[in-house]
Design a protein around this motif. Structure first.
Motif, mmCIF file in Angstrom:
data_model
loop_
_atom_site.group_PDB
_atom_site.id
_atom_site.type_symbol
_atom_site.label_atom_id
_atom_site.label_comp_id
_atom_site.label_asym_id
_atom_site.label_seq_id
_atom_site.Cartn_x
_atom_site.Cartn_y
_atom_site.Cartn_z
ATOM 1 N N UNK A 18 0.843 -1.191 0.000
ATOM 2 C CA UNK A 18 0.000 0.000 0.000
ATOM 3 C C UNK A 18 0.887 1.253 0.000
ATOM 4 N N UNK A 19 0.564 2.181 -0.872
ATOM 5 C CA UNK A 19 1.320 3.429 -0.957
ATOM 6 C C UNK A 19 0.406 4.584 -0.547
ATOM 7 N N UNK A 20 0.682 5.213 0.607
ATOM 8 C CA UNK A 20 -0.151 6.345 1.017
ATOM 9 C C UNK A 20 0.092 7.555 0.122
ATOM 10 N N UNK A 21 -0.984 8.229 -0.279
ATOM 11 C CA UNK A 21 -0.883 9.424 -1.106
ATOM 12 C C UNK A 21 -1.245 10.686 -0.334
ATOM 13 N N UNK A 22 -2.358 10.601 0.398
ATOM 14 C CA UNK A 22 -2.864 11.791 1.071
ATOM 15 C C UNK A 22 -3.670 11.376 2.296
ATOM 16 N N UNK A 23 -3.437 12.092 3.391
ATOM 17 C CA UNK A 23 -4.209 11.801 4.595
ATOM 18 C C UNK A 23 -5.634 12.318 4.418
ATOM 19 N N UNK A 116 -4.791 6.045 -0.870
ATOM 20 C CA UNK A 116 -3.545 5.536 -1.408
ATOM 21 C C UNK A 116 -3.751 4.628 -2.598
ATOM 22 N N UNK A 117 -2.696 3.942 -2.943
ATOM 23 C CA UNK A 117 -2.709 3.017 -4.070
ATOM 24 C C UNK A 117 -2.286 1.635 -3.593
ATOM 25 N N UNK A 118 -2.798 0.630 -4.278
ATOM 26 C CA UNK A 118 -2.438 -0.753 -3.976
ATOM 27 C C UNK A 118 -1.568 -1.289 -5.105
ATOM 28 N N UNK A 119 -0.456 -1.915 -4.728
ATOM 29 C CA UNK A 119 0.467 -2.512 -5.697
ATOM 30 C C UNK A 119 0.480 -4.023 -5.501
#
Length: 169
Positions: A18-23, A116-119
């Motif tokens: 998981x890549x956090x992008x913005x709270x 966020x995004x999932x990889x």
């Protein structure tokens, strides 16, 4: 298949990141029904962070049902609607955890919902969907503000796959 089921959490954390992008916005638990729901279902005298995560996931899964459509994000409203998408799940879970951190005097810990995004095996899964619904995904990062120790949790995935912790970049 049994081995896959038993080790699903470990396997999931190895292949999915998981890549956090913005709270996202955090909400304070204020609704009397929500407070009562948390109090009735969390009657331990002492509890650790890992226990709060488990209780928060249990309370979120028990109360919410996943829907794809837009819905409230505020847990004080979700306690009544009982339906949420991934944003609502993350918001509800993080609010429950923060309420319990305060209750049990674990003031160094905070749960924050993130967009966020999932990889999957290093590939951004969201690139393979045309729907606006799949452009991102919400999850929660629980962090100790003093030590920096953290846990990542996806409450909506937990509701379906019973995976408690996830791995973040």
């Amino acid at each position: 298949m049994l081995i896959g089921f038993i080790f699903r959490g470990t396997i999931y954390r190895k292949v999915v990141k998981y890549k956090p992008l913005q709270q996202r916005s955090s909400y304070i638990v204020q609704d009397d029904d929500l407070i009562n729901y948390i109090e009735v279902n969390s009657q331990k005298k002492t509890i650790k962070v890992e226990g709060i995560i488990k209780v928060g996931l249990f309370l979120t899964s028990k109360k919410l049902r996943f829907i794809y459509s837009k819905n409230h994000n505020n847990p004080n409203e979700l306690i009544k609607s009982k339906t949420a998408n991934c944003i609502g799940y993350a918001s509800f879970f993080s609010s429950v955890c923060n309420y319990l951190f305060k209750k049990y005097h674990l003031n160094d810990w905070v749960a924050k919902p993130y967009k966020g995004l999932i990889y999957f095996f290093g590939k951004n899964l969201h690139l393979y969907f045309n729907s606006a619904f799949f452009k991102d995904h919400d999850f929660v990062i629980i962090e100790n503000t003093i030590t920096g120790q953290s846990f990542a949790v996806d409450p909506s995935i937990n509701d379906y796959l019973f995976i408690d912790l996830v791995e973040k970049f």
